[in-house]
Every structure is written in structure tokens, then in C-alpha cells.
Design an enzyme around this catalytic site. Sequence first.
Site, PDB file in Angstrom:
ATOM      1  NE  ARG A 203       6.091 -17.985 -44.716  1.00  0.00           N
ATOM      2  CZ  ARG A 203       4.813 -18.153 -45.064  1.00  0.00           C
ATOM      3  NH1 ARG A 203       4.138 -19.195 -44.596  1.00  0.00           N
ATOM      4  NH2 ARG A 203       4.216 -17.304 -45.870  1.00  0.00           N
TER       5      ARG A 203
ATOM      6  CD  GLN B 279       0.086 -14.065 -43.598  1.00  0.00           C
ATOM      7  OE1 GLN B 279       1.112 -14.421 -43.004  1.00  0.00           O
ATOM      8  NE2 GLN B 279      -0.661 -14.913 -44.280  1.00  0.00           N
TER       9      GLN B 279
ATOM     10  CG  HIS C 214       4.797 -16.387 -50.053  1.00  0.00           C
ATOM     11  ND1 HIS C 214       3.502 -16.537 -50.502  1.00  0.00           N
ATOM     12  CD2 HIS C 214       4.913 -15.078 -49.721  1.00  0.00           C
ATOM     13  CE1 HIS C 214       2.864 -15.378 -50.460  1.00  0.00           C
ATOM     14  NE2 HIS C 214       3.708 -14.474 -49.994  1.00  0.00           N
TER      15      HIS C 214
ATOM     16  CE  LYS D 296      -4.117 -19.526 -45.673  1.00  0.00           C
ATOM     17  NZ  LYS D 296      -2.720 -19.310 -46.113  1.00  0.00           N
ATOM     18  CB  SER D 297      -7.731 -15.905 -46.059  1.00  0.00           C
ATOM     19  OG  SER D 297      -6.569 -16.176 -46.811  1.00  0.00           O
TER      20      SER D 297
ATOM     21  CB  SER E  79       4.209 -10.588 -44.870  1.00  0.00           C
ATOM     22  OG  SER E  79       2.998 -11.259 -44.582  1.00  0.00           O
TER      23      SER E  79
ATOM     24  CD  GLU F  58      -1.031 -18.139 -51.045  1.00  0.00           C
ATOM     25  OE1 GLU F  58      -1.025 -19.231 -50.465  1.00  0.00           O
ATOM     26  OE2 GLU F  58      -0.211 -17.234 -50.802  1.00  0.00           O
TER      27      GLU F  58
ATOM     28  N   GLY G 203       1.701 -19.008 -42.104  1.00  0.00           N
ATOM     29  CA  GLY G 203       1.982 -17.599 -41.894  1.00  0.00           C
ATOM     30  C   GLY G 203       0.944 -16.918 -41.029  1.00  0.00           C
TER      31      GLY G 203
ATOM     32  NE  ARG H 177      -7.606 -11.793 -42.808  1.00  0.00           N
ATOM     33  CZ  ARG H 177      -6.601 -12.373 -43.452  1.00  0.00           C
ATOM     34  NH1 ARG H 177      -6.609 -13.693 -43.626  1.00  0.00           N
ATOM     35  NH2 ARG H 177      -5.592 -11.643 -43.919  1.00  0.00           N
TER      36      ARG H 177
END
Length: 431
Positions: A127, A172, A343, A26-27, A170, A314, A99, A31
Site C-alpha cells: 500500500r 489519507q 487499496h 469506520k472513518s 490516497s 470505496e 490504511g 478520526r
Amino acid sequence: MSSIEPWPAPFAPTPVHATVTVPGSKSQTNRTLVLAALAAAQGQGSSTITGALRSRDTDLMIEALQTLGLRVDGTGSELTVSGRIRPGPEARVDCGLAGTVLRFVPPLAALSAAPITFDGDEQARARPIAPLLDALRGLGVPVDGAGLPFRVQGTGSVAGGTVAIDASASSQFVSGLLLSGASFTDGLTVQHTGSELPSAPHIAMTVQMLRQAGVDVDDSIPNRWLVRPGALRPRHWDVEPDLTNAVAFLAAAVVTGGTVTITGWPADSVQPAKNILDILQTLNSTVRHIDSCLQVQGPQTYRGFDVDLRDVGELTPSVAALAALASPGSVSRLAGIAHLRGHETDRLAALSTEINRLGGNCEQTSDGLVITATPLRPGSWRAYADHRMAMAGAIVGLRVAGVEVDDIGATSKTLPEFPQLWTEMVEGSSG
């Protein structure tokens, strides 16, 4: 999308022996989608993606890019990204509970010449996002709101410059800014000003992928990243299997004393979940790399353990499940994960509640959990609409007959095939 009926978690009275293939990361998928979109938006051309994960989170990212006016073509795991940023009137991005959409797309939307509204699931409104929105304002981008829903009013370009941000809630926040930084007129320098940064390997993943797209990134100074302005190179992206999703299956080998093989495990990966192997080895598991596969053979028994999960938060639900199923009376301490309270749900509160509901002994600390392994009883395991919580319940159910996960459909966020893959694994026929 969510199951209405509780899901009886498969019980494994004997060791699990299976080979499992998990879909793409997913990450990495989200991206690559953003980097491909930025290259296209600069007029550099289209990019292709192979091995993309298709799940709720990645589909939300695809829909977000399409809302911005970009094209994402293809079915399944093969995608092509092209077009320009030309959102229609009253454009609205649905972040769901993702997120990456919530934090990667607003800087991209700032390059638009039209207002774009962001909203998401009810739980997403809790969040953290304000530090990113404040950073965009500091770069001259008009933003209305301090949380979901909010509106980004782009002017067609972002000057860029230097921005200070507290990303302790985060990582992110940093990744979202860095991904778009090369498209800002003067580039971007991001300075983290808060306490210790969580999930730092995810920022390293972002930096590596930016460089693969031809972006000049200087990360030589701790907590500071400099992205020089320039073109992003359109290219072909090959997404690795999702190692975080693989962790639940590897945990199955540990708690049952079986052997699980994950196909397509990369020899060298920037995905932080690869660090789970060190944890599994401390639990007397045997880890083998065989050709392009990773095999974990679980121990007959294992005791509690101490682990700092700051870089791999995670993994916490799966690791907590391992701790709850350790030798009775042994104690595990999970630290460095205070940020998990922000989260998909408050994962520390959720884990302590669910483990204790089944007769376990789990206490929250300021930055983690202390779990004393005790025999667990059958019962309901709540997922809180959180994919990782649902997977943790499945792990517990391997050793505790009669566990029911109330919403196994939550796994559709990152692994829609999870219930089928899990059942096949327990039956020894997954592949």
C-alpha cells in the site's frame, strides 16, 4: 479471523424486504480516536466516544494509540480516551491492513520522544505510504524506511511549516497530516502537488471534525490546507452509522427488486457514501427518508450506467456488482478509480477477475472498469482478504445461486457482524 471454509452466499429467489441496523462509521471512529488522543496528549483532558465501530481496523487504531502510551478505556461502542504520548521501549505499531492506522498514526508518533516501528500485514506492504514518510522528513522528522516496516524517531515535538505532497494515490496522506497539524509548533500547511485528488470528501470530513475539535483550518484555496497551531478541545463524539457498509444492503434492494430500510441514517452527513443515493436513483430505485431511516425500493429491472466514482471509490466493489447484475447486454462504465489499484488489493484487477470467473464480461481501463452484463454462473468468489470484495461477492450471490465467497471473514475489517446481518436480511428478519 478469516473463515477457513467457503461461505455459501445466500440466494434470494424473491425480493428482499428487511430493516437493517449497521454499526458506526469506520472513518469517523478512527478520526475521533486520533483527535481525542491529540487532545489528551496536549493535556487538555479526556474525550468520550459513543457509537464507535468495533472491528479489526478500529481495534488496530485503539491498540496503536495504546502502544503510544495513551489510554483507551471502555467496551463495545462506548470509549474514553485519555493519557499522554509515552511509548514504551521498542514500541511497535501493527497497522494490519488498515490504511487509517498506516497513515494517521505516523504524524502522531512524530510527537513522541522515542522511536516507534510500524509494520502490518503482508498485503499492507504494497500500500502507498512513501509520500507521507517523505512529507514527515520534510518537516524534520527522522524516518527510517520508505515503506512497511518503517521507523519514526520522534524528538518530542514537530516544528511544522509547509509541506508539498502528491496525494493522488490516497487522500489519507492529507488527512493524516492535517489531524496532527495543530499539535505542531508552527502549525501546518499542506499543498497537494499531484494530479486530481481521489476521495476528496474524506478530506472534507477530516476538516469538519478538526473544526468540531476547535481547530482553525483554512481550506479556502483548492488543494491547499492550512492548520493553525492550537489546542484541541476534548469533547464527546457521537459516531454516525457507517454509510459505506450500508451500501451493500441497499444494493440488495436494487438487485432483488425489494425494499431495504437502514435505521439511524443521518439527515445531514459528511460521509461520502451518501452519494450512493444518486446512483441508486439513476437505476430506477425509489429512495425515501422516513423519520431517522432511509428506505430504498429497488426496480423491477435496471440497465447499465455510467458513473464517476473518484470521490467515492470505496463504493466500487458494490457498484461493480450492481453493474454485473444489470439487464443482460447493457453496459456500465465505472471511471475515476485508478487509485483503487493501491487499496487492500488491486480492486480493479480483483473485480475483473472474479466477475469474469463467473462468466461475466468485465474489462479494465486506465481509470476504471467497463462491465457488460451477462448471465452469471455459480462458482467461487475470491475476497483477496478485502472486506469490500467479500461484500461484493455476497451481492452477486443474491441473484446467482451457488456463489461461494472464499473468505467472508475479511469483512471483520469493518463489519464483523456482516455474515449474520446479511443472512438475517435475506430471511427478512434483520433489525
